[in-house]
Design a protein around this motif. Structure first.
Motif, PDB file in Angstrom:
ATOM      1  N   ARG A 103      39.517  51.739  45.066  1.00 54.88           N
ATOM      2  CA  ARG A 103      40.434  50.604  45.021  1.00 54.88           C
ATOM      3  C   ARG A 103      39.653  49.325  44.756  1.00 54.88           C
ATOM      4  NH1 ARG A 103      42.358  50.448  51.392  1.00 54.88           N
ATOM      5  NH2 ARG A 103      40.392  49.629  52.280  1.00 54.88           N
ATOM      6  N   ARG A 121      35.033  47.131  43.269  1.00 54.59           N
ATOM      7  CA  ARG A 121      35.712  48.406  43.437  1.00 54.59           C
ATOM      8  C   ARG A 121      34.973  49.217  44.508  1.00 54.59           C
ATOM      9  NH1 ARG A 121      37.575  51.570  38.105  1.00 54.59           N
ATOM     10  NH2 ARG A 121      38.316  49.441  37.755  1.00 54.59           N
ATOM     11  N   VAL A 138      44.452  47.475  43.611  1.00 51.49           N
ATOM     12  CA  VAL A 138      44.743  48.438  42.559  1.00 51.49           C
ATOM     13  C   VAL A 138      43.943  49.695  42.883  1.00 51.49           C
ATOM     14  CG1 VAL A 138      44.632  48.960  40.102  1.00 51.49           C
ATOM     15  CG2 VAL A 138      45.125  46.625  40.860  1.00 51.49           C
ATOM     16  N   TYR A 139      44.626  50.815  42.902  1.00 50.81           N
ATOM     17  CA  TYR A 139      44.004  52.091  43.240  1.00 50.81           C
ATOM     18  C   TYR A 139      43.771  52.893  41.958  1.00 50.81           C
ATOM     19  CZ  TYR A 139      44.635  51.301  48.202  1.00 50.81           C
ATOM     20  OH  TYR A 139      44.549  50.791  49.477  1.00 50.81           O
ATOM     21  N   TYR A 140      42.563  53.417  41.840  1.00 43.37           N
ATOM     22  CA  TYR A 140      42.154  54.188  40.666  1.00 43.37           C
ATOM     23  C   TYR A 140      41.705  55.574  41.092  1.00 43.37           C
ATOM     24  CZ  TYR A 140      41.623  49.537  38.533  1.00 43.37           C
ATOM     25  OH  TYR A 140      41.826  48.260  38.072  1.00 43.37           O
ATOM     26  N   TRP A 177      38.177  57.640  34.393  1.00 44.17           N
ATOM     27  CA  TRP A 177      38.998  56.823  35.271  1.00 44.17           C
ATOM     28  C   TRP A 177      40.428  56.751  34.754  1.00 44.17           C
ATOM     29  CZ3 TRP A 177      37.097  54.493  39.703  1.00 44.17           C
ATOM     30  CH2 TRP A 177      35.706  54.472  39.857  1.00 44.17           C
ATOM     31  N   GLY A 237      44.944  52.929  36.871  1.00 41.60           N
ATOM     32  CA  GLY A 237      45.179  52.234  38.127  1.00 41.60           C
ATOM     33  C   GLY A 237      46.648  52.072  38.451  1.00 41.60           C
ATOM     34  N   GLN A 296      49.099  49.744  41.320  1.00 40.79           N
ATOM     35  CA  GLN A 296      49.064  48.654  42.291  1.00 40.79           C
ATOM     36  C   GLN A 296      49.726  49.068  43.595  1.00 40.79           C
ATOM     37  OE1 GLN A 296      47.801  45.301  42.003  1.00 40.79           O
ATOM     38  NE2 GLN A 296      48.242  45.293  44.207  1.00 40.79           N
TER      39      GLN A 296
END
Length: 115
Positions: free
Chosen positions: A38, A45, A92-94, A105, A108, A110
């Motif tokens: 995140r 990150r 933001v989560y990835y 990746w 993302g 939110q």
């Protein structure tokens, strides 16, 4: 071509729950390591949770006992179940897939936690 697509983010009140999904294509996640990261505004990150190909998991201290990472190999999807959410979880989560030939990746999703 390897692709990762996250979903499940949104706005939730503090104390609530969300489940994030990361659907992979072009690679079997069962043979790679998967992780959720995140990034909050103005911050670097950071790793949230990860799961190895063997199913071992580890978590950032800030989310232990609140978040759970899991994997459905048949659906080629990794999940992040988030509970007892706090405003500081806003980011933001990835998702990330680690392979022998590189890391991939997603775009993302939110997550916003209101107080």
């Amino acid at each position: 071509q390897v692709q990762l697509v996250e979903s499940g983010g949104g706005l939730v009140q503090a104390g609530g729950s969300l489940r994030l999904s990361c659907a992979a294509s072009g690679y079997r996640i069962s043979i790679g390591g998967m992780g959720w990261y995140r990034q909050a505004p103005g911050k670097q990150r950071e790793l949230v949770a990860r799961i190895t190909s063997g199913g071992n998991t580890n978590y950032a201290d800030s989310v232990k006992n609140r978040f759970t990472i899991s994997r459905d190999n048949a659906k080629n999807t990794v999940y992040l179940q988030m509970s007892s959410l706090k405003p500081e979880d806003t980011a933001v989560y990835y998702c990330k897939l680690g392979t022998s030939f590189g890391n991939y990746w997603g775009q993302g999703t939110q997550v916003t936690v209101s107080s």
